[in-house]
Design a protein around this motif. Structure first.
Motif, PDB file in Angstrom:
ATOM      1  N   VAL A 423      39.077 -18.961  -2.038  1.00 43.31           N
ATOM      2  CA  VAL A 423      39.740 -18.733  -3.315  1.00 43.31           C
ATOM      3  C   VAL A 423      41.192 -18.470  -2.968  1.00 43.31           C
ATOM      4  O   VAL A 423      41.497 -17.523  -2.246  1.00 43.31           O
ATOM      5  N   ILE A 492      36.762 -17.883  -8.528  1.00 40.90           N
ATOM      6  CA  ILE A 492      35.868 -16.947  -7.851  1.00 40.90           C
ATOM      7  C   ILE A 492      34.410 -17.341  -8.089  1.00 40.90           C
ATOM      8  O   ILE A 492      33.586 -17.336  -7.177  1.00 40.90           O
ATOM      9  N   LEU A 505      39.619 -15.053   0.871  1.00 40.04           N
ATOM     10  CA  LEU A 505      40.194 -14.684  -0.421  1.00 40.04           C
ATOM     11  C   LEU A 505      41.700 -14.501  -0.212  1.00 40.04           C
ATOM     12  O   LEU A 505      42.135 -13.535   0.411  1.00 40.04           O
ATOM     13  N   ALA A 508      43.214 -13.524  -4.217  1.00 35.33           N
ATOM     14  CA  ALA A 508      42.329 -14.132  -5.203  1.00 35.33           C
ATOM     15  C   ALA A 508      42.383 -13.445  -6.551  1.00 35.33           C
ATOM     16  O   ALA A 508      41.967 -14.002  -7.559  1.00 35.33           O
ATOM     17  N   THR A 509      42.880 -12.235  -6.565  1.00 31.82           N
ATOM     18  CA  THR A 509      42.883 -11.525  -7.838  1.00 31.82           C
ATOM     19  C   THR A 509      44.304 -11.201  -8.301  1.00 31.82           C
ATOM     20  O   THR A 509      44.511 -10.368  -9.168  1.00 31.82           O
ATOM     21  N   LEU A 524      33.232  -8.938  -6.205  1.00 31.19           N
ATOM     22  CA  LEU A 524      33.714  -9.423  -4.913  1.00 31.19           C
ATOM     23  C   LEU A 524      33.074  -8.637  -3.778  1.00 31.19           C
ATOM     24  O   LEU A 524      32.723  -9.200  -2.747  1.00 31.19           O
ATOM     25  N   THR A 533      34.414 -12.011   5.765  1.00 28.13           N
ATOM     26  CA  THR A 533      35.441 -12.248   4.757  1.00 28.13           C
ATOM     27  C   THR A 533      36.827 -12.007   5.328  1.00 28.13           C
ATOM     28  O   THR A 533      37.072 -10.978   5.971  1.00 28.13           O
ATOM     29  N   VAL A 535      40.336 -11.446   3.874  1.00 31.41           N
ATOM     30  CA  VAL A 535      40.905 -11.212   2.549  1.00 31.41           C
ATOM     31  C   VAL A 535      42.385 -10.860   2.663  1.00 31.41           C
ATOM     32  O   VAL A 535      42.795 -10.048   3.493  1.00 31.41           O
TER      33      VAL A 535
END
Ligand SMILES: Nc1ncnc2c1ncn2[C@@H]1O[C@H](COP(=O)(O)OP(=O)(O)O)[C@@H](O)[C@H]1O
Ligand SMILES: [Mg+2]
Length: 586
Positions: A423, A492, A505, A508-509, A524, A533, A535
């Motif tokens: 993402v 997502i 990620l 991603a947010t 998540l 992950t 991130v």
């Protein structure tokens, strides 16, 4: 665009183009047969003039009087058939070539390394796909048709003239070389100009595209004037080049025709002179005059064939240059059916261009299966670049990236990417329904239940349920009908559905408000639990629970540890943390 090697010269490009015709050689042969037939009927008409005048009209031969009208009608009837065969078959071949070229370009487009996309404007790519392919089609049909059909017709007509009266024909052979010289001169000019015109067409589409895509920026930053000036420049350049081409065409045609007309005048003058009256019967004279008239068209078309041919060749060169761009290197042969998800970077260096500096320097870390590694650091510090190495969007210059101990360069590219969900900062949506956007590509056989489950986890269902058509709502081109946060939630959901053991990620947010982010954070976190992950976070609060936090600065990892460890270290992380913390207080 990175030019892979020297551009093909015109002849090479043409020869390569012909290889696209080879599979259709039967149709091509049929077309040529049709063209030969057409040429014969073209020559047949002036050839009939001599017996028509000498035998039917003057000698009143009854056999000729009966036969010639029948021959004349048959001639034109046959002409329809052969012309149809030639046109249909040639069009068939030409369209097949265009289709094949477009297919190869598109397939190639799908397999190019990310670096090429970075450097290619979509305008120039689109113009290659549409304009260049079309031009090439013309070159391989119109040009061939003209050369073969009109060439044969011209040869036949000249042979006919020689047969009826070589004396008159000689005059034409004298002016022939002049015509040839003019043609070769003009052809060189054309090649240059038509190449420039093609480039300037790309300029027009490029500027237009940028304005369409960036219209918001153009509006808010008052870029209209600059864009208008840019466009005016490209537009005017294109206009000038086009005029130049038109002028060249008209001049070349005019000069050639003048030469031909002068020859015709000479013939008439010579044929009617005292000494020739016995050799040149009225029938021969009418025949040759008709031949000269009929000869105009093939000559005219033969001189303009260069225009087609040269634009076609320029277009073919541009297409082949593209097709010769190196594909993504996919030399690995290892296929892993299942992976645990141990990711290791060891001494990885990377730079986008050899002549610019390193973007990543000596990156080493291990992400054990199931763990969460967070990357923080200022924008431009290389976080996105780092995670992009894992699905091999770019290849490291040195050092090794490995998954479960396998160097990722040894893993088959598709297989490698199967194990990774991504993402990113920039969400890409396709002009399709919400459901199909979640179940994109390799996920397209997911059931509706699975899609809706993923949607629920990513809080997509919240807004989808309010839409009249629910999951079947079209999202518009690149999802313009959705808000930034909604788009991110879709992305997502897509990653959730893919359910790959490695998850990336990349902010991603970032488009979500704190409220929604908190909601999704829970989703998540469930998602991150069973997988490795990587991130990248813009809000530090979202990664406080990460197993390891890497602090990046100018392409290097300068600190690493858990949240508490890093706070205790009181280095850059602690500084970043304090800054964001005070932001929140405000
Ligand atoms: N496609 C690209 N081509 C050339 N340089 C790039 C490209 N993408 C990023 N860069 C450069 O690489 C550096 C790191 O960028 P990036 O990895 O996007 O940083 P971050 O994600 O930490 O903000 C920046 O200096 C940026 O200008
Ligand atoms: Mg980034």
């Amino acid at each position: 665009m990175t030019e892979p090697r020297q551009q093909l010269d015109g002849m090479q490009a043409y020869r390569r183009l012909l290889t696209y015709v080879v599979p259709h050689w039967k149709m091509f042969l049929l077309a040529i047969i049709g063209m030969v037939g057409f040429s014969i009927t073209e020559v047949g008409f002036p050839a009939l003039m001599k017996p028509l005048v000498d035998d039917s009209l003057i000698a009143q031969d009854p056999e000729a009087i009966a036969l010639i009208p029948i021959l004349l009608i048959s001639l034109f009837a046959i002409r329809i058939v052969v012309n149809f065969v030639a046109t249909y078959c040639m069009s068939y071949v030409g369209r097949a070539v265009i289709k094949q070229l477009r297919k190869e370009m598109f397939d190639h487009l799908l397999s190019l390394p990310t670096a090429v996309y970075d450097k290619t404007s979509s305008g120039s790519m689109l113009s290659r796909m549409s304009y260049d392919a079309e031009q090439v089609g013309r070159a391989s049909t119109n040009a061939i048709t003209v050369v073969i059909q009109e060439g044969l017709t011209a040869i036949g007509l000249i042979a006919l003239m020689l047969y009826y009266s070589w004396e008159l024909t000689l005059i034409f052979i004298v002016i022939g070389p002049f015509v040839a010289w003019v043609i070769s001169f003009v052809s060189k000019k054309f090649r240059k100009v038509s190449k420039r015109i093609q480039n300037s067409m790309g300029g027009i589409t490029h500027v237009t595209e940028e304005v369409i895509e960036g219209h918001r920026v153009v509006k808010t930053f008052g870029g209209q004037e600059v864009e208008a000036i840019n466009f005016e420049k490209e537009n005017d350049y294109n206009r000038k080049q086009k005029i130049k081409m038109d002028v060249l065409r008209v001049l070349s045609m005019g000069v050639v025709q003048l030469l031909v007309a002068s020859g015709t005048a000479l013939v008439i003058y010579y044929a009617t002179s005292e000494s020739m009256r016995d050799i040149v019967t009225p029938g021969v004279f009418v025949s040759i005059l008709t031949t000269l008239i009929v000869l105009q068209r093939p000559i005219k078309r033969l001189t303009s064939v260069n225009e087609y041919l040269q634009t076609g060749i320029a277009a073919a060169q541009s297409i082949f240059t593209f097709l010769d761009l190196k594909k993504e290197s996919d030399t690995g042969s290892t296929k892993l059916s299942e992976i645990k998800g141990n990711v290791t970077f060891s001494h990885v260096d990377f730079s986008y261009d050899a002549d610019t500096g390193k973007v990543l320097e000596d990156i080493s870390f291990t992400a054990e299966a199931g763990k969460t590694i967070a990357f923080v650091g200022r924008s431009g510090s290389g976080k996105t670049t780092l995670v992009n190495l894992l699905p091999r969007f770019y290849d490291s210059n040195s050092g090794v990236v490995s998954i479960d101990g396998h160097d990722i360069k040894d893993i088959e590219l598709n297989n490698l990417r199967q194990h990774i969900s991504l993402v990113s900062q920039h969400v890409t949506l396709f002009n399709d329904t919400i459901a199909n956007n979640i179940a994109y590509g390799g996920l397209n056989n997911a059931s509706r239940d699975e899609i809706e489950h993923a949607a629920k986890m990513a809080h997509v269902s919240e807004f989808v349920e309010k839409l009249p058509e629910g999951y079947d709502t079209m999202v518009g081109e690149n999802g313009v009908l959705l808000s930034g946060g909604q788009r991110q939630r879709l992305a997502i959901a897509r990653a959730l559905l893919k359910n790959a053991p490695i998850l990336i990620l990349d902010e991603a947010t970032s488009a979500l408000d704190t409220e929604s982010e908190r909601h999704i954070q829970a989703a998540l976190e469930t998602l991150m639990k069973n997988r490795t992950t990587l991130v990248i976070a813009h809000r530090l609060s979202t990664i406080e629970n990460a197993d390891t936090i890497m602090v990046m600065h100018e392409g290097k990892i300068i600190e690493q540890g858990t949240h508490d460890e890093l706070l205790r270290l009181d280095g850059r992380y602690a500084l970043l943390h304090r800054m964001q913390f005070s932001d929140r207080e405000d």
